[in-house]
Design an enzyme around this catalytic site. Structure first.
Site, PDB file in Angstrom:
ATOM      1  CG  HIS A  28      -1.866   1.136   1.249  1.00 59.46           C
ATOM      2  ND1 HIS A  28      -2.559   0.894   0.507  1.00 59.46           N
ATOM      3  CD2 HIS A  28      -1.666   2.526   1.656  1.00 59.46           C
ATOM      4  CE1 HIS A  28      -3.678   2.194   1.034  1.00 59.46           C
ATOM      5  NE2 HIS A  28      -2.864   3.220   1.318  1.00 59.46           N
ATOM      6  CB  CYS A  29       2.051   3.153  -2.515  1.00 57.07           C
ATOM      7  SG  CYS A  29       3.292   4.566  -2.923  1.00 57.07           S
ATOM      8  N   PRO A  30       1.191   5.187  -0.030  1.00 58.50           N
ATOM      9  CG  PRO A  30       2.515   6.672   1.774  1.00 58.50           C
ATOM     10  CD  PRO A  30       2.168   4.592   0.964  1.00 58.50           C
TER      11      PRO A  30
ATOM     12  CG  ASN B 138      -5.326   7.676  -0.706  1.00 57.56           C
ATOM     13  OD1 ASN B 138      -5.029   7.263   0.458  1.00 57.56           O
ATOM     14  ND2 ASN B 138      -6.363   8.712  -0.408  1.00 57.56           N
ATOM     15  CG  ASN B 139      -5.015   2.364  -5.747  1.00 56.05           C
ATOM     16  OD1 ASN B 139      -5.438   1.990  -4.637  1.00 56.05           O
ATOM     17  ND2 ASN B 139      -5.185   3.115  -6.428  1.00 56.05           N
TER      18      ASN B 139
END
Length: 336
Positions: free
Chosen positions: A168-170, A173-174
């Site tokens: 999950h990549c901040p 945001n996905n």
């Protein structure tokens, strides 16, 4: 319930902060490069010459046109791939991985883990699943109430099971997984090229800043910070992009690097690796003309992945043996 709902809303809003930050940095970089470096300073060149300065900003119209064309091409591809990475919904398992109503009721009523596993094994016998938990149990998500396909994991941030989840990549945001992994790689590649181009073309003016050849204009400070920001992002993205290129070559996800998938004959980090060329095609597709364009071309459905022959299950091995040409008789006759 109300405080919990408010907390979730706040978390959703705060999750967009890194994306907004990136958007603002990119918008400023566009303004600094196009407006301050290439457009506005052209108007000040006459004044600079009168004051004894050399025309330090791009003076050649042809050079300026080339810079602007390449810049806008990289900028467009970067924005396009970033947009696709952010707004492509994570792919979830199909309905066939959900338990039937009867099995679900039986599973929920049963309290003994061994009998729950028996229910799951019966439900998963016709599914294309070849990996298990470390304790050899069927991978089941109690939150989503489904049997997890190979390489599928539950994301606590998105609160769904994501096919071939990488992480999950901040910054987007996905969840990065099967549906947008190609877009994520292109986003890294084009952001890397964008930063490299900006840093390389601004370098000569950055050097003139330290030799006091730049006049005191707005562009002077934009040039200074533009080089620093581009160089800083280039270095950080280079390591991340190199790491994911290595993952693609090995056909691994970030999760699988730290926790090897468990097959019937043990854990194997290279269990899904089919060779560098096939691994590359699995992410980017068979048609090379689409490789550098952020459109979905990945192979498969995200639920079923081919594995290496050495760790194939007996069912897979039997099918592969039937499909292979008869080479052994030739060998016994001394042919080949």
């Amino acid at each position: 319930m109300a405080p919990s709902h408010v907390l979730k809303c706040c978390q959703k809003v705060l999750a967009w902060v890194p994306v907004v930050f990136i958007a603002l940095v990119v918008a400023w970089s566009y303004y600094a490069y196009v407006v301050e470096l290439c457009v506005c300073e052209a108007w000040n060149q006459t004044l600079q010459l009168k004051e004894g300065y050399k025309a330090v900003i791009i003076s050649s119209t042809a050079e300026k046109a080339v810079y602007l064309v390449i810049f806008h091409l990289l900028f467009f591809m970067f924005i396009w791939s970033y947009w696709k990475t952010i707004f492509t919904p994570p792919a979830s398992p199909s309905k066939e991985f959900c338990l039937s109503k009867a099995d679900k009721e039986q599973y929920e009523k049963e309290e003994r883990p061994e009998y729950q596993q028996e229910i799951l094994r019966r439900a998963a016998k016709d599914l294309p699943i070849y990996t298990t938990t470390a304790s050899r149990a069927i991978r089941y998500c109690d939150r989503c109430q489904l049997i997890k396909p190979d390489r599928c994991h539950h994301c606590s941030a998105c609160d769904i099971c994501v096919l071939k989840m990488d992480h999950h990549c901040p910054w987007v945001n996905n969840c990065v997984g099967f549906s947008n992994y190609k877009f994520f790689l292109l986003f890294l590649m084009y952001s890397l090229l964008y930063c490299l181009f900006v840093a390389a073309t601004v370098l000569q003016y950055f050097i003139k800043f330290w030799t006091n050849e730049l006049p005191d204009t707005h562009a002077k400070f934009h040039v200074l910070f533009l080089f620093f920001v581009a160089a800083m992002f280039f270095i950080s993205i280079l390591s991340l992009f190199s790491y994911h290129c290595w993952l693609v070559g090995k056909n691994r996800s970030t999760i699988e690097t730290f926790r090897a998938p468990m097959f019937r004959n043990g854990p194997d980090k290279n269990g899904f690796s089919l060779g560098c060329s096939k691994n590359l095609r699995e992410v980017f597709g068979d048609e090379k003309k689409y490789w550098l364009i952020p459109v979905f071309t990945s192979l498969g459905d995200g639920c079923n992945f081919p594995t290496r022959l050495v760790i194939m299950d007996p069912e897979q091995l039997a099918v592969s043996s039937q499909n292979e040409p008869a080479k052994r008789p030739k060998k016994s006759l001394g042919i080949g």
